[in-house]
Design a protein around this motif. Structure first.
Motif, short mmCIF file in Angstrom:
data_model
loop_
_atom_site.label_atom_id
_atom_site.label_comp_id
_atom_site.label_asym_id
_atom_site.label_seq_id
_atom_site.Cartn_x
_atom_site.Cartn_y
_atom_site.Cartn_z
N LEU A 1 0.82 -1.20 0.00
CA LEU A 1 0.00 0.00 0.00
C LEU A 1 0.86 1.26 0.00
O LEU A 1 0.52 2.24 -0.66
CB LEU A 1 -0.95 -0.01 1.19
N LYS A 2 1.99 1.24 0.69
CA LYS A 2 2.90 2.39 0.66
C LYS A 2 3.46 2.61 -0.74
O LYS A 2 3.59 3.74 -1.19
CB LYS A 2 4.06 2.18 1.65
N GLU A 3 3.77 1.52 -1.44
CA GLU A 3 4.27 1.64 -2.81
C GLU A 3 3.20 2.26 -3.71
O GLU A 3 3.50 3.13 -4.53
CB GLU A 3 4.69 0.27 -3.34
N ILE A 4 1.98 1.83 -3.55
CA ILE A 4 0.89 2.38 -4.36
C ILE A 4 0.72 3.87 -4.07
O ILE A 4 0.57 4.68 -4.98
CB ILE A 4 -0.43 1.62 -4.08
N MET A 5 0.77 4.25 -2.80
CA MET A 5 0.63 5.66 -2.44
C MET A 5 1.76 6.49 -3.05
O MET A 5 1.54 7.58 -3.57
CB MET A 5 0.57 5.81 -0.93
N LEU A 6 2.98 5.97 -3.01
CA LEU A 6 4.13 6.68 -3.57
C LEU A 6 3.99 6.80 -5.09
O LEU A 6 4.13 7.89 -5.65
CB LEU A 6 5.43 5.96 -3.23
N LEU A 7 3.70 5.69 -5.75
CA LEU A 7 3.59 5.71 -7.21
C LEU A 7 2.45 6.59 -7.69
O LEU A 7 2.53 7.18 -8.76
CB LEU A 7 3.40 4.28 -7.75
N SER A 8 1.40 6.71 -6.89
CA SER A 8 0.27 7.55 -7.29
C SER A 8 0.61 9.03 -7.28
O SER A 8 -0.05 9.83 -7.93
CB SER A 8 -0.94 7.29 -6.38
N ARG A 9 1.66 9.39 -6.58
CA ARG A 9 2.07 10.80 -6.48
C ARG A 9 3.13 11.18 -7.51
O ARG A 9 3.42 12.36 -7.68
CB ARG A 9 2.61 11.08 -5.08
N LEU A 10 3.74 10.18 -8.15
CA LEU A 10 4.79 10.46 -9.12
C LEU A 10 4.18 10.75 -10.48
O LEU A 10 3.44 9.94 -11.03
CB LEU A 10 5.73 9.26 -9.25
N HIS A 11 4.51 11.90 -11.01
CA HIS A 11 4.03 12.28 -12.34
C HIS A 11 5.17 12.97 -13.08
O HIS A 11 5.68 13.99 -12.63
CB HIS A 11 2.83 13.22 -12.25
N HIS A 12 5.58 12.35 -14.16
CA HIS A 12 6.66 12.90 -14.96
C HIS A 12 6.48 12.40 -16.39
O HIS A 12 6.04 11.26 -16.59
CB HIS A 12 8.02 12.47 -14.41
N ARG A 13 6.84 13.20 -17.36
CA ARG A 13 6.63 12.81 -18.76
C ARG A 13 7.44 11.58 -19.15
O ARG A 13 7.12 10.92 -20.13
CB ARG A 13 6.93 13.97 -19.69
N ASN A 14 8.48 11.25 -18.40
CA ASN A 14 9.29 10.07 -18.72
C ASN A 14 8.92 8.84 -17.89
O ASN A 14 9.62 7.83 -17.95
CB ASN A 14 10.78 10.39 -18.51
N LEU A 15 7.87 8.94 -17.11
CA LEU A 15 7.42 7.81 -16.30
C LEU A 15 6.01 7.41 -16.71
O LEU A 15 5.17 8.26 -16.98
CB LEU A 15 7.40 8.19 -14.80
N VAL A 16 5.76 6.10 -16.74
CA VAL A 16 4.40 5.65 -17.01
C VAL A 16 3.55 5.93 -15.78
O VAL A 16 4.03 5.93 -14.65
CB VAL A 16 4.34 4.15 -17.39
N SER A 17 2.28 6.16 -16.01
CA SER A 17 1.35 6.47 -14.92
C SER A 17 0.78 5.19 -14.31
O SER A 17 0.50 4.22 -15.01
CB SER A 17 0.19 7.31 -15.43
N LEU A 18 0.61 5.22 -13.00
CA LEU A 18 -0.06 4.13 -12.30
C LEU A 18 -1.56 4.36 -12.41
O LEU A 18 -2.07 5.40 -12.00
CB LEU A 18 0.35 4.10 -10.83
N PHE A 19 -2.28 3.40 -13.01
CA PHE A 19 -3.74 3.49 -13.11
C PHE A 19 -4.42 2.90 -11.89
O PHE A 19 -5.47 3.35 -11.47
CB PHE A 19 -4.24 2.76 -14.34
#
Length: 102
Positions: A63-81
């Protein structure tokens, strides 16, 4: 758990999207597990990282990983759906990038 912008997929939805994790939908493999190309019911193409038994995290870490990935937004990173954590299976659902890697 409810995180803005991140969907909690059912195991059934992921199984359907990946044609029951058919080998023909597998697009990669890494330390976490296998990656499958899936098509959601709304025709969105996604990449599903399916954790293998030896790489399963405890619930808190997942769940911590999901919370972290949900906050990362960058044009070179794929988005977590979204994610799925049913049937003792941990899966992360990402934007699909043809000819790319996660």
């Amino acid at each position: 758990m409810n995180i803005d912008g991140v969907r909690d997929f059912s195991f059934k939805e992921i199984v359907s999207a990946t044609n029951n994790f058919d080998r023909s939908t597998q697009v990669g493999q890494g330390g976490y597990g296998k990656v499958y190309r899936g098509i959601l019911c709304d025709i969105t193409v996604v990449a599903v990282k399916h954790a293998e038994e030896g790489s399963l995290q405890d619930q808190t870490e997942f769940l911590k990983e999901i919370m972290l990935l949900s906050r990362l937004h960058h044009r070179n990173l794929v988005s977590l759906f979204g994610y799925s954590d049913e049937e003792r299976e941990q899966m992360l659902v990402y934007e699909f990038m043809p000819n790319g890697t996660l």
